[in-house]
Design an enzyme around this catalytic site. Structure first.
Site, mmCIF file in Angstrom:
data_model
loop_
_atom_site.group_PDB
_atom_site.id
_atom_site.type_symbol
_atom_site.label_atom_id
_atom_site.label_comp_id
_atom_site.label_asym_id
_atom_site.label_seq_id
_atom_site.Cartn_x
_atom_site.Cartn_y
_atom_site.Cartn_z
ATOM 1 C CG ASN A 173 38.237 -30.874 53.450
ATOM 2 O OD1 ASN A 173 37.498 -31.588 52.710
ATOM 3 N ND2 ASN A 173 38.300 -30.236 54.181
ATOM 4 N N GLY A 174 42.333 -32.085 51.996
ATOM 5 C CA GLY A 174 43.967 -32.236 51.432
ATOM 6 C C GLY A 174 44.220 -32.731 50.275
ATOM 7 N NE ARG A 175 43.028 -38.320 51.816
ATOM 8 C CZ ARG A 175 42.540 -38.954 52.365
ATOM 9 N NH1 ARG A 175 42.148 -40.208 51.734
ATOM 10 N NH2 ARG A 175 41.670 -38.684 53.479
ATOM 11 C CD1 TRP A 176 38.055 -32.874 45.800
ATOM 12 C CD2 TRP A 176 38.972 -31.048 46.091
ATOM 13 N NE1 TRP A 176 37.211 -32.021 44.867
ATOM 14 C CE2 TRP A 176 37.974 -30.890 45.129
ATOM 15 C CE3 TRP A 176 39.643 -29.897 46.291
ATOM 16 C CZ2 TRP A 176 37.396 -29.606 44.510
ATOM 17 C CZ3 TRP A 176 39.387 -28.745 45.705
ATOM 18 C CH2 TRP A 176 38.311 -28.437 44.647
ATOM 19 C CG ASP A 218 39.533 -37.513 56.224
ATOM 20 O OD1 ASP A 218 40.260 -36.402 56.388
ATOM 21 O OD2 ASP A 218 39.893 -38.744 56.350
ATOM 22 C CB SER A 235 39.933 -40.011 63.320
ATOM 23 O OG SER A 235 40.476 -40.607 62.388
ATOM 24 C CD GLU A 270 43.413 -36.428 68.773
ATOM 25 O OE1 GLU A 270 42.271 -36.284 67.987
ATOM 26 O OE2 GLU A 270 43.292 -36.654 69.784
ATOM 27 C CG ASN A 271 42.411 -32.123 62.745
ATOM 28 O OD1 ASN A 271 41.332 -32.154 62.614
ATOM 29 N ND2 ASN A 271 43.139 -33.266 62.304
ATOM 30 N NE ARG A 282 37.827 -40.825 58.190
ATOM 31 C CZ ARG A 282 38.916 -40.757 59.075
ATOM 32 N NH1 ARG A 282 38.752 -41.199 60.384
ATOM 33 N NH2 ARG A 282 39.912 -39.933 58.903
HETATM 34 C C1 IPE Z 1 39.456 -36.800 61.143
HETATM 35 O O1 IPE Z 1 40.330 -36.463 60.268
HETATM 36 C C2 IPE Z 1 39.130 -35.204 62.051
HETATM 37 C C3 IPE Z 1 38.438 -34.380 61.054
HETATM 38 C C4 IPE Z 1 37.786 -34.750 60.036
HETATM 39 C C5 IPE Z 1 38.093 -33.008 61.917
HETATM 40 P P1 IPE Z 1 41.908 -36.680 60.243
HETATM 41 O O2 IPE Z 1 42.368 -36.483 58.808
HETATM 42 O O3 IPE Z 1 42.471 -35.585 61.188
HETATM 43 O O4 IPE Z 1 41.994 -38.013 60.607
HETATM 44 P P2 IPE Z 1 43.408 -39.147 60.611
HETATM 45 O O5 IPE Z 1 44.538 -38.330 60.965
HETATM 46 O O6 IPE Z 1 43.261 -39.403 59.169
HETATM 47 O O7 IPE Z 1 43.031 -40.218 61.435
HETATM 48 C C1 IPE Z 2 39.656 -33.099 56.763
HETATM 49 O O1 IPE Z 2 40.179 -33.154 55.754
HETATM 50 C C2 IPE Z 2 39.616 -31.574 57.620
HETATM 51 C C3 IPE Z 2 40.394 -31.777 58.691
HETATM 52 C C4 IPE Z 2 40.986 -32.641 59.252
HETATM 53 C C5 IPE Z 2 40.501 -30.291 59.025
HETATM 54 P P1 IPE Z 2 41.824 -33.347 55.853
HETATM 55 O O2 IPE Z 2 42.662 -32.161 55.884
HETATM 56 O O3 IPE Z 2 42.366 -34.604 56.631
HETATM 57 O O4 IPE Z 2 42.246 -34.098 54.137
HETATM 58 P P2 IPE Z 2 43.006 -35.139 54.115
HETATM 59 O O5 IPE Z 2 42.774 -36.464 54.821
HETATM 60 O O6 IPE Z 2 44.500 -34.996 54.251
HETATM 61 O O7 IPE Z 2 42.973 -35.308 52.457
HETATM 62 MG MG MG Z 3 42.439 -36.596 57.034
#
Ligand code: IPE
Ligand code: IPE
Ligand code: MG
Length: 247
Positions: free
Chosen positions: A28-31, A26, A200, A73-74, A192
């Site tokens: 990746n997006g914020r990074w 978890d 999650s 859920e993704n 985590r």
């Molecule tokens: C959990 O991360 C799922 C994966 C890393 C694949 P999410 O980013 O989807 O979880 P939430 O939404 O913060 O609970």
């Molecule tokens: C985890 O990183 C990857 C997946 C859930 C596919 P995120 O994409 O959830 O990154 P954040 O939590 O938004 O930073």
């Molecule tokens: Mg996430």
């Protein structure tokens, strides 16, 4: 590999290295956002981090590494992010096939594979086929995985076997054999990164007695040193499994 030792609570481990480590990938997006980049750039760097950490786990004697890469859920994320992740997963699996052959690594995808795009399904079948040839370190990648979904599917499959007269008793061990993780020991340590302190929907059944370790480090920044820190913390824990330490 060093001979198996039993830690003080009776859990299997080798010289303080957990036998099975699970990681929720978890952050990746914020990074990416912190750097003014699209979220998908974070996923790309995150997949490189996975490669490095998997190699490190193999080198230090971890037997199983299970990572959460895409949840049930993704799919609710924006379509372009989902397609970019699927593309990256395809690229990753494609490249991993070569590495597996070279380094004799087993790789298993856990999740509802039939819900993945056909190209990915073909790559998953190929990794399964290669894995059958090797023994030793195993990387499990959870794709289209949900802990509740896994349990419901297992219950359905058991019910079908029961109705067909192929099953009669149902113990915890029997039920475990209907899960995606059949034959894989439960995780000892669940990590985590990314700052959230929740599960999650990851390995709900299997983490009954896992030790949890949370860190604010975002997954793309995660390093072998961070893993060492988590393992050091794991070794300070006292796993009692409901028992009393010194009766
Ligand atoms: C959990 O991360 C799922 C994966 C890393 C694949 P999410 O980013 O989807 O979880 P939430 O939404 O913060 O609970
Ligand atoms: C985890 O990183 C990857 C997946 C859930 C596919 P995120 O994409 O959830 O990154 P954040 O939590 O938004 O930073
Ligand atoms: Mg996430």
């Amino acid at each position: 590999m060093a001979e198996k030792a039993m830690n003080k609570a009776g859990a299997p481990e080798t010289n303080g290295v957990p036998r099975h480590i699970a990681i929720i990938l978890d952050g990746n997006g914020r990074w990416a956002k912190k750097r003014g980049l699209p979220r998908t750039a974070g996923h790309a760097v995150g997949s490189e981090t996975f490669r490095k950490i998997a190699t490190y786990c193999k080198d230090i004697g971890v037997e199983y590494l299970t990572v959460y890469a895409f949840s049930t859920e993704n799919w609710n994320r924006p379509g372009d992010e989902v397609s970019a992740i699927m593309k990256l997963l395809g690229k990753y699996l494609h490249e991993a096939i070569d590495t597996m052959e070279r380094d004799h690594i087993r790789m298993k995808v856990l999740g509802d594979v039939e819900g993945l795009p056909p190209q990915l399904q073909a790559l998953v079948a190929k990794t399964d086929e290669i894995s059958r040839r090797y023994e030793g370190f195993q990387a499990n990648i959870c794709l289209n995985y949900g802990g509740r979904d896994e349990i419901v599917r297992a219950a359905r499959r058991y019910a079908a076997d029961y109705a067909a007269g192929k099953a009669d008793t149902l113990t915890e061990a029997d039920f475990g054999n209907y899960l995606y993780s059949a034959g894989i020991p439960d995780p000892d340590l669940l990590i985590r990164p990314g700052g959230e302190q929740r599960i999650s929907n990851f390995l709900l059944w299997q983490c009954a007695y896992a030790e949890f370790y949370f860190t604010d480090v975002l997954w793309p920044d995660f390093t072998p040193e961070e893993l060492d820190k988590a393992i050091a913390e794991f070794n300070r824990r006292d796993r009692r499994y409901g028992k009393v330490k010194n009766p």
